[in-house]
Design a protein around this motif. Structure first.
Motif, short mmCIF file in Angstrom:
data_model
loop_
_atom_site.label_atom_id
_atom_site.label_comp_id
_atom_site.label_asym_id
_atom_site.label_seq_id
_atom_site.Cartn_x
_atom_site.Cartn_y
_atom_site.Cartn_z
N UNK A 71 -2.01 7.34 41.57
CA UNK A 71 -2.04 6.91 40.16
C UNK A 71 -0.61 6.64 39.69
N UNK A 86 7.62 -9.63 29.94
CA UNK A 86 8.09 -9.45 28.56
C UNK A 86 9.42 -10.20 28.37
N UNK A 94 16.54 -7.16 22.92
CA UNK A 94 15.69 -5.96 23.05
C UNK A 94 14.80 -6.04 24.28
N UNK A 98 14.14 -3.19 27.01
CA UNK A 98 12.81 -2.85 27.52
C UNK A 98 12.84 -2.81 29.06
N UNK B 20 14.37 -3.68 17.39
CA UNK B 20 14.25 -2.45 18.17
C UNK B 20 12.80 -1.95 18.17
N UNK B 22 10.36 -3.46 19.22
CA UNK B 22 9.77 -3.84 20.52
C UNK B 22 10.01 -2.77 21.56
N UNK B 23 11.18 -2.14 21.49
CA UNK B 23 11.46 -1.05 22.42
C UNK B 23 10.53 0.12 22.15
N UNK B 25 7.53 -0.05 20.92
CA UNK B 25 6.22 -0.40 21.46
C UNK B 25 6.20 -0.21 22.98
N UNK B 26 7.30 -0.62 23.65
CA UNK B 26 7.35 -0.49 25.11
C UNK B 26 7.29 0.98 25.52
N UNK B 27 8.05 1.84 24.82
CA UNK B 27 8.04 3.26 25.18
C UNK B 27 6.66 3.85 24.91
N UNK B 30 4.43 2.87 27.77
CA UNK B 30 4.66 3.65 28.99
C UNK B 30 4.06 5.04 28.85
N UNK B 33 0.37 4.85 29.20
CA UNK B 33 0.02 4.69 30.62
C UNK B 33 0.12 6.03 31.35
N UNK B 37 -3.07 8.00 32.93
CA UNK B 37 -3.13 8.27 34.36
C UNK B 37 -3.30 9.73 34.66
N UNK B 38 -2.47 10.56 34.00
CA UNK B 38 -2.53 11.99 34.30
C UNK B 38 -3.87 12.59 33.89
N UNK B 41 -6.59 11.80 36.37
CA UNK B 41 -6.51 12.64 37.56
C UNK B 41 -7.06 14.04 37.26
N UNK B 121 9.60 14.82 29.25
CA UNK B 121 10.98 14.71 28.75
C UNK B 121 11.05 14.79 27.22
#
Lengths: 122, 162
Positions: A71, A86, A94, A98, B20, B22-23, B25-27, B30, B33, B37-38, B41, B121
């Protein structure tokens, strides 16, 4: 999983991630260096996929959960292409940041994968 | 160069998904996700060991996905959903984080929020305040007013020409 390969991969992903963060915060839009570093991270991940497929068959099985490992690996493989896509659509500073975030996330995930393979008990 | 010339119109058109943000949203993506995933499992391998903790993980994962989508989507309804999901996450990480420290016997199995998201983290602790700050700085009525203004201007243009 091969230990030195995993550590090398974590190191490359950390360097690529920090590079993209610095470039992005300095105002650079995604360039060949940014996308190239992502491509290198992805290439090593594909190497990791091959290693993970072969390793159990040649006497290097994981101590932890193989499902959890995969996974992580599949998620990690998806991250650099997503960030690159992206960057191709967005083309702003930005987007470079990313890309850095994606590489750093890959670094954390590969380290976690190494733990699952060598430390975690199933 | 190109960036400076398109940035202001981009910001007006895209509202929350600019700069910023957008960053952010990206974090969020992630984290969504990772949590999904975890929790997949955990549920596939050992749901019976700790149904409550793992159901909580799955709920948290779904809320992270919803928050990511809500940050991207325009409009007042999605803006409210973004607030609701981010407040839910912040409450979750504070409550479960405190409980896991003070009463570890209640949470013998890890969730995304145990020990204030130590396994991630501390991103689950840091991200909601950033998200709330971002949402507060970009209230949706500006975007809605902009869109309405554009429509009105366009209509006036059309009438003027006709």
């Amino acid at each position: 999983m091969i230990e030195w390969f995993a550590y090398a991969q974590v190191a490359v992903a950390v360097v690529a991630g920090l590079l993209c963060l610095v470039l992005g915060l300095a105002g650079r839009v995604p360039n060949d260096l940014v996308l190239g570093s992502l491509a290198l991270v992805e290439l090593l991940l594909i190497g990791q996929v091959v290693t993970a497929l072969v390793a159990p068959a040649v006497g290097n099985p994981p101590t932890g959960s193989l499902l959890e490992f995969w996974v992580y690996l599949v998620s990690a493989v998806l991250l650099p292409p997503a960030a690159a896509l992206w960057a191709l659509i967005d083309r702003g500073r930005w987007a470079t940041v990313v890309c850095g975030v994606a590489s750093l996330a890959v670094a954390v995930m590969v380290y976690r994968m190494l733990q699952i393979w060598t430390v975690q008990q199933a | 160069m190109n960036e400076t010339s398109t940035a202001p119109s981009d910001a007006r058109r895209r509202g929350r998904l600019s700069g910023v943000g957008r960053v952010l949203v990206a974090v969020y993506g992630v984290l969504a996700l990772a949590a999904t995933g975890r929790s997949l499992v955990q549920i596939i391998e050992r749901f019976d060991e700790a149904p409550v903790a793992y159901a909580l993980s799955a709920l948290a994962a779904v809320v992270y996905i919803l928050a990511t989508v809500a940050l991207v989507m325009p409009g007042r309804a999605w803006y409210r959903i973004a607030w609701a999901t981010i407040v839910f996450e912040f409450t979750g990480v504070i409550v479960v984080g405190l409980l896991s420290v003070l009463r570890p016997d209640l949470f013998p199995h890890d969730t995304v929020w145990s020990w204030f998201g130590r396994g991630y983290l501390f991103i689950p602790l840091v991200l909601p305040p950033l998200g709330m700050w971002w949402l507060a700085r970009h209230p949706v009525r500006d975007v809605a007013a902009d869109t309405a203004g554009d429509v009105r201007r366009r209509r006036v243009d059309a009438e003027g020409r006709a």
